[in-house]
Scaffold this motif. Structure first.
Motif, short mmCIF file in Angstrom:
data_model
loop_
_atom_site.label_atom_id
_atom_site.label_comp_id
_atom_site.label_asym_id
_atom_site.label_seq_id
_atom_site.Cartn_x
_atom_site.Cartn_y
_atom_site.Cartn_z
N ILE A 9 4.61 -24.33 63.33
CA ILE A 9 3.28 -23.91 64.05
C ILE A 9 2.31 -25.14 64.47
O ILE A 9 1.17 -24.94 64.82
N LEU A 10 2.98 -26.46 64.27
CA LEU A 10 2.21 -27.42 64.89
C LEU A 10 2.04 -27.21 66.50
O LEU A 10 3.00 -26.89 67.15
N TRP A 70 -0.71 -27.96 58.52
CA TRP A 70 0.25 -27.05 58.24
C TRP A 70 1.38 -27.00 59.26
O TRP A 70 1.07 -26.77 60.51
N ASP A 71 2.71 -27.40 58.85
CA ASP A 71 3.56 -27.60 60.11
C ASP A 71 4.45 -26.16 59.99
O ASP A 71 5.07 -26.10 60.90
N LYS A 72 4.50 -25.58 59.03
CA LYS A 72 5.11 -24.05 58.78
C LYS A 72 4.36 -23.28 58.60
O LYS A 72 3.12 -23.23 57.94
N VAL A 130 -2.23 -17.36 64.48
CA VAL A 130 -2.98 -16.04 64.25
C VAL A 130 -3.51 -16.45 62.60
O VAL A 130 -2.45 -16.68 61.78
N LEU A 131 -4.69 -16.45 62.42
CA LEU A 131 -5.23 -16.47 61.14
C LEU A 131 -5.51 -15.11 60.64
O LEU A 131 -6.18 -14.38 61.01
N ILE A 170 -1.43 -18.43 58.13
CA ILE A 170 -1.31 -18.69 59.46
C ILE A 170 0.08 -18.34 59.90
O ILE A 170 1.13 -18.62 58.97
N THR A 171 0.23 -17.77 60.83
CA THR A 171 1.49 -17.33 61.55
C THR A 171 1.52 -17.72 62.93
O THR A 171 0.52 -17.82 63.45
#
Length: 569
Positions: free
Chosen positions: A517-518, A424-426, A523-524, A477-478
């Protein structure tokens, strides 16, 4: 910047509420608590600082100093008056309490001594929460944050006001059989709620749900505290059951001093961590290390969202935590404890367990929740949350929100898709459904640290031998910003009770546009969906009292949930 909103309208609204069919009621409640509050609001809106303070603030000089320091803080100015019109915007201080271990400060701010305080303000105009940390010795605001769309937990006097409004509402009285419910009969008066197709549902108003049980039904009175009127009423089926015979193992005072006001340390089987009981985010563990390596910074349970109708959309947003006044709807009355995890007769790990319990459980409209943090000798870790019933209806869906801060600032999240691992890149979210893919039929995703090892995530599909039937969970995912408070401190309920989609609260931390977010701090957020059932033979998220050996005992049909992290060396 938050949108231009409603406070001038609010002032007008509160001065003209209860029109139409409720006019008769207006005449009956002249000089009532509602009228008294309207007069107080009118007076406050003329002040330099349009803030309602705590009712007894003059009796406590320290809290009054905290209040004054925050009111005069420059960062507050933009919340006092609408920029374009210079009209006042209403705020209200909901709580002032001593700083705890569960209230980390943002950036490099530090509390110099022990005389630091946490102050929460609800900003009615923007439906947001202001959170300030104040050092009284330095006479200084150390930390100040605004959370759009968040509502602090209610102070007791607003819970009492909600009961009064409900008990004197003509619709509630009519539905209740022509008699006003007694104040002492109200359950959950301070628990935030929503009702679809009303302003409460759009989360623009502060709403709670005093609930009155009558026979085998519960009458929900959805009280809009922004407009100070009943927004609607609903009945649910709750069944009939008696109270279980129970005994409190520890008094509240001991819970506060031993687990709420201090941080404890745990170490076993190669694991080490710190833990404390929060005001409203349950049992929080942090600095979680396995064989000396930190895998998680902190893990906690933020909310219980309980919806009792997918069509009408009403229910509760519950908080769990320390046994202090009314912030937490369901409180801890027993100390956290450790127990072994067994595989047949072999010990394979241990669990840290915390239970939360409503008075009167398992009678209708009482709740019993449980948190387990499971630590395995092979390095696996599973944060578990569960409901032990009984709730306010037999058609409820529970959506507990867990926040998991991954250790480190150079991590990547990957999801198993199209027979491969995709990064996930974003910032984004996904939900498990019949189309979801799993590596080896069970692994949903994985967390890559800068270097090995990594964490692979086993989805809950009913295989953990705890009665769970599968979570069908939302994953968010943040990006984690160490210089911002994005959930590190004790959070109020972050989402409405009854959305049936991804809008459970964590999406508020996804920026617009979503951030990259790469190779970042992550934070999950994890939100399972658990549907209760009271049908004989298939009970789930349910409880009842049964007569055994001449006394009533609670029979529980729990619903446990939670993903499991496996460590790959």
């Amino acid at each position: 910047m938050y949108p231009r909103l409603i406070i001038f309208g609010l002032y007008g609204i509160v001065m003209s509420i209860q029109c139409g069919s409720d006019k008769k009621m207006i005449s009956k409640i002249h000089d009532s608590p509602v009228e008294e509050r309207k007069r107080l609001i009118s007076k406050v809106l003329l002040n330099k600082y349009p803030i309602l303070n705590l009712p007894d603030i003059d009796k406590d000089p320290v809290k009054k100093m905290v209040s004054n320091l925050v009111m005069e803080y420059p960062g507050m100015q933009e919340f006092y008056f609408e920029k374009e019109s210079n009209k006042p915007m209403l705020s209200e201080i909901f709580s002032i309490s001593a700083l705890r271990a569960s209230d980390p400060l943002g950036g490099n701010a530090k509390c110099a001594g022990k005389n630091c305080w946490r102050l929460e303000i609800y900003h009615y105009a923007s439906n947001g929460m202001l959170l300030a940390i104040v050092d009284v010795d330095q006479k200084k605001v150390l930390d100040f944050n605004y959370f759009k769309g968040f509502q602090p937990d209610l102070p007791p006097h607003l819970g009492e006001l909600a009961i009064w409004i409900a008990a004197h509402d003509s619709t509630v009285i009519r539905e209740y059989g022509g008699l006003s419910p007694l104040a002492g009969e109200a359950k959950m008066p301070s628990t935030k709620t929503a009702l679809n197709n009303t302003k409460c549902q759009r989360s623009m108003h502060l709403c709670v749900a005093p609930t009155f049980v009558k026979g085998n039904k519960a009458l929900w009175s959805i009280v809009d505290l922004t407009e100070m009127k009943v927004a609607g009423v609903k009945w649910t089926e709750v069944g009939i059951t008696g109270m279980a015979v129970t005994e409190r193992l520890l008094q509240n005072e001991k819970m506060m001093s031993a687990y709420c006001e201090v941080e404890n340390h745990g170490a076993m089987d190669g694991w080490e961590f710190d833990y404390t009981l929060t005001r409203s985010d349950g049992l929080r563990i942090r600095n979680i290390r396995y064989l000396g390596r930190q895998l998680f910074d902190d893990v906690k349970m933020v909310d219980w969202h309980v919806s009792y109708s997918n069509t009408d959309g009403f229910g509760y947003s519950d908080a769990i935590g320390c046994p202090e006044y009314s912030q937490a709807a369901v409180i801890a009355i027993e100390a956290p404890f450790f127990e072994s995890i067994l595989d047949n007769e072999d010990t394979i790990g241990f669990a840290l367990v915390q239970k939360y319990f409503s008075e009167g459980w398992p009678t209708p409209c009482s709740y019993n929740y449980q948190q387990n943090f499971e630590f395995y000798r092979n390095g696996s870790f599973r944060p578990v949350v569960g409901s032990l019933g009984r709730g306010c209806g037999n058609d409820g869906t529970y959506r507990p929100v867990t926040r998991i801060a991954i250790a480190g600032n150079n991590n990547t999240f990957q999801q198993f898709k199209q027979n491969n691992w995709k990064s996930w890149d974003k910032e984004q979210w996904d939900v498990e459904d019949e189309l979801s893919e799993y590596s080896e039929d069970k692994y949903f995703g994985r967390i890559l640290y800068k270097d090995k090892p990594w964490l692979i995530i086993e989805a809950a599909k009913g295989q953990f031998n705890d009665g769970g039937r599968g979570d069908r969970a939302y994953y968010y995912i943040t990006k984690r910003h160490l210089d911002r408070n994005e959930g590190e401190s004790d959070l109020p309920t972050i989402g409405p009770c009854c959305n049936t989609d991804f809008r459970q609260g964590p999406e508020k931390f996804i920026e617009s546009p979503p951030e990259n977010i790469l190779n970042s701090g992550l934070v999950l957020w994890y939100v399972p969906q658990l549907k209760n059932d009271n049908a004989k033979g298939s009970e789930y998220c349910w409880a009842e009292s049964v007569l055994e050996n001449g006394i009533y005992v609670a029979k529980v049909y729990p619903c446990f949930s939670g993903l499991k992290f496996h460590l790959n060396q």
